[in-house]
Design a protein around this motif. Sequence first.
Motif, PDB file in Angstrom:
ATOM      1  N   MET A   1       9.825   0.545 -10.496  1.00  0.00           N
ATOM      2  CA  MET A   1       9.406   1.067  -9.221  1.00  0.00           C
ATOM      3  C   MET A   1       8.845  -0.094  -8.387  1.00  0.00           C
ATOM      4  SD  MET A   1       6.362   3.683  -8.100  1.00  0.00           S
ATOM      5  CE  MET A   1       6.770   5.120  -8.988  1.00  0.00           C
ATOM      6  N   THR A   2       9.214  -0.157  -7.137  1.00  0.00           N
ATOM      7  CA  THR A   2       8.723  -1.225  -6.269  1.00  0.00           C
ATOM      8  C   THR A   2       7.510  -0.737  -5.479  1.00  0.00           C
ATOM      9  OG1 THR A   2      10.187  -0.582  -4.473  1.00  0.00           O
ATOM     10  CG2 THR A   2      11.017  -2.234  -6.023  1.00  0.00           C
ATOM     11  N   ALA A   3       6.624  -1.652  -5.197  1.00  0.00           N
ATOM     12  CA  ALA A   3       5.424  -1.326  -4.425  1.00  0.00           C
ATOM     13  C   ALA A   3       5.798  -1.119  -2.960  1.00  0.00           C
ATOM     14  CB  ALA A   3       4.413  -2.457  -4.547  1.00  0.00           C
ATOM     15  N   PRO A   4       5.102  -0.192  -2.274  1.00  0.00           N
ATOM     16  CA  PRO A   4       5.393   0.006  -0.850  1.00  0.00           C
ATOM     17  C   PRO A   4       4.957  -1.218  -0.065  1.00  0.00           C
ATOM     18  CG  PRO A   4       3.487   1.307  -1.510  1.00  0.00           C
ATOM     19  CD  PRO A   4       4.058   0.682  -2.756  1.00  0.00           C
ATOM     20  N   PRO A   5       5.589  -1.462   1.068  1.00  0.00           N
ATOM     21  CA  PRO A   5       5.177  -2.584   1.909  1.00  0.00           C
ATOM     22  C   PRO A   5       3.699  -2.433   2.300  1.00  0.00           C
ATOM     23  CG  PRO A   5       7.200  -1.594   2.737  1.00  0.00           C
ATOM     24  CD  PRO A   5       6.695  -0.723   1.632  1.00  0.00           C
ATOM     25  N   VAL A   6       3.016  -3.533   2.435  1.00  0.00           N
ATOM     26  CA  VAL A   6       1.585  -3.524   2.757  1.00  0.00           C
ATOM     27  C   VAL A   6       1.333  -2.761   4.052  1.00  0.00           C
ATOM     28  CG1 VAL A   6      -0.391  -4.975   3.345  1.00  0.00           C
ATOM     29  CG2 VAL A   6       1.137  -5.645   1.497  1.00  0.00           C
ATOM     30  N   ALA A   7       2.155  -2.952   5.045  1.00  0.00           N
ATOM     31  CA  ALA A   7       1.958  -2.279   6.334  1.00  0.00           C
ATOM     32  C   ALA A   7       2.027  -0.766   6.176  1.00  0.00           C
ATOM     33  CB  ALA A   7       2.982  -2.755   7.350  1.00  0.00           C
ATOM     34  N   ALA A   8       2.954  -0.279   5.363  1.00  0.00           N
ATOM     35  CA  ALA A   8       3.081   1.165   5.148  1.00  0.00           C
ATOM     36  C   ALA A   8       1.862   1.712   4.411  1.00  0.00           C
ATOM     37  CB  ALA A   8       4.354   1.473   4.371  1.00  0.00           C
ATOM     38  N   LEU A   9       1.390   0.990   3.414  1.00  0.00           N
ATOM     39  CA  LEU A   9       0.207   1.408   2.673  1.00  0.00           C
ATOM     40  C   LEU A   9      -1.030   1.389   3.570  1.00  0.00           C
ATOM     41  CD1 LEU A   9      -0.990   2.276  -0.004  1.00  0.00           C
ATOM     42  CD2 LEU A   9      -1.220  -0.140  -0.598  1.00  0.00           C
ATOM     43  N   GLU A  10      -1.155   0.360   4.379  1.00  0.00           N
ATOM     44  CA  GLU A  10      -2.273   0.265   5.315  1.00  0.00           C
ATOM     45  C   GLU A  10      -2.263   1.444   6.285  1.00  0.00           C
ATOM     46  OE1 GLU A  10      -2.511  -2.603   8.821  1.00  0.00           O
ATOM     47  OE2 GLU A  10      -3.725  -3.594   7.279  1.00  0.00           O
ATOM     48  N   GLN A  11      -1.102   1.789   6.806  1.00  0.00           N
ATOM     49  CA  GLN A  11      -0.997   2.905   7.745  1.00  0.00           C
ATOM     50  C   GLN A  11      -1.342   4.222   7.065  1.00  0.00           C
ATOM     51  OE1 GLN A  11      -0.408   2.341  11.064  1.00  0.00           O
ATOM     52  NE2 GLN A  11      -1.111   4.437  11.243  1.00  0.00           N
ATOM     53  N   LEU A  12      -0.900   4.408   5.841  1.00  0.00           N
ATOM     54  CA  LEU A  12      -1.208   5.620   5.087  1.00  0.00           C
ATOM     55  C   LEU A  12      -2.722   5.762   4.908  1.00  0.00           C
ATOM     56  CD1 LEU A  12      -0.198   8.029   3.344  1.00  0.00           C
ATOM     57  CD2 LEU A  12      -0.279   6.463   1.409  1.00  0.00           C
ATOM     58  N   LEU A  13      -3.384   4.701   4.516  1.00  0.00           N
ATOM     59  CA  LEU A  13      -4.829   4.732   4.342  1.00  0.00           C
ATOM     60  C   LEU A  13      -5.552   4.928   5.670  1.00  0.00           C
ATOM     61  CD1 LEU A  13      -5.241   1.877   1.732  1.00  0.00           C
ATOM     62  CD2 LEU A  13      -5.440   4.338   1.327  1.00  0.00           C
ATOM     63  N   PHE A  14      -5.078   4.275   6.705  1.00  0.00           N
ATOM     64  CA  PHE A  14      -5.715   4.361   8.016  1.00  0.00           C
ATOM     65  C   PHE A  14      -5.635   5.771   8.578  1.00  0.00           C
ATOM     66  CE2 PHE A  14      -6.065   3.606  12.634  1.00  0.00           C
ATOM     67  CZ  PHE A  14      -7.249   2.901  12.655  1.00  0.00           C
ATOM     68  N   ASP A  15      -4.589   6.507   8.251  1.00  0.00           N
ATOM     69  CA  ASP A  15      -4.415   7.853   8.773  1.00  0.00           C
ATOM     70  C   ASP A  15      -5.055   8.925   7.900  1.00  0.00           C
ATOM     71  OD1 ASP A  15      -3.027   6.887  10.953  1.00  0.00           O
ATOM     72  OD2 ASP A  15      -1.063   7.204  10.051  1.00  0.00           O
ATOM     73  N   ALA A  16      -5.557   8.576   6.726  1.00  0.00           N
ATOM     74  CA  ALA A  16      -6.032   9.563   5.761  1.00  0.00           C
ATOM     75  C   ALA A  16      -7.368  10.203   6.137  1.00  0.00           C
ATOM     76  CB  ALA A  16      -6.133   8.924   4.376  1.00  0.00           C
ATOM     77  N   VAL A  17      -8.272   9.458   6.717  1.00  0.00           N
ATOM     78  CA  VAL A  17      -9.625   9.937   7.031  1.00  0.00           C
ATOM     79  C   VAL A  17     -10.042   9.418   8.401  1.00  0.00           C
ATOM     80  CG1 VAL A  17     -10.343  10.022   4.603  1.00  0.00           C
ATOM     81  CG2 VAL A  17     -10.712   7.955   5.923  1.00  0.00           C
ATOM     82  N   PRO A  18     -11.076  10.018   9.011  1.00  0.00           N
ATOM     83  CA  PRO A  18     -11.582   9.445  10.267  1.00  0.00           C
ATOM     84  C   PRO A  18     -12.063   8.024  10.004  1.00  0.00           C
ATOM     85  CG  PRO A  18     -12.495  11.632   9.908  1.00  0.00           C
ATOM     86  CD  PRO A  18     -11.787  11.239   8.645  1.00  0.00           C
ATOM     87  N   LEU A  19     -11.533   7.092  10.779  1.00  0.00           N
ATOM     88  CA  LEU A  19     -11.805   5.687  10.507  1.00  0.00           C
ATOM     89  C   LEU A  19     -11.805   4.882  11.799  1.00  0.00           C
ATOM     90  CD1 LEU A  19     -11.889   3.558   8.074  1.00  0.00           C
ATOM     91  CD2 LEU A  19      -9.486   3.252   8.589  1.00  0.00           C
ATOM     92  N   CYS A  20     -12.743   3.943  11.891  1.00  0.00           N
ATOM     93  CA  CYS A  20     -12.724   2.998  13.002  1.00  0.00           C
ATOM     94  C   CYS A  20     -12.971   1.607  12.459  1.00  0.00           C
ATOM     95  CB  CYS A  20     -13.742   3.364  14.079  1.00  0.00           C
ATOM     96  SG  CYS A  20     -15.442   3.038  13.637  1.00  0.00           S
TER      97      CYS A  20
END
Length: 66
Positions: A1-20
């Motif tokens: 299994m390959t790891a997701p691109p960093v940008a995709a993982l960052e976006q997933l985390l950024f959208d998960a909870v209220p964050l600034c």
Amino acid sequence: MTAPPVAALEQLLFDAVPLCVLAGPEHRLERANQRFRVAFPNRTLDGRPFREAFPELADSEVGWIL
């Protein structure tokens, strides 16, 4: 299994909870996701120091933690 691109993982985390993202010694709001904006409606956030965007928290423990 390959790891997701960093940008995709960052976006997933950024959208998960209220964050600034705060930057600099004034803790300017550099970026806020949609969940954060929904949690704090009717506030001008972009580019403002945290103390201006949230004056009710300026003299609280939050200011000390930052």
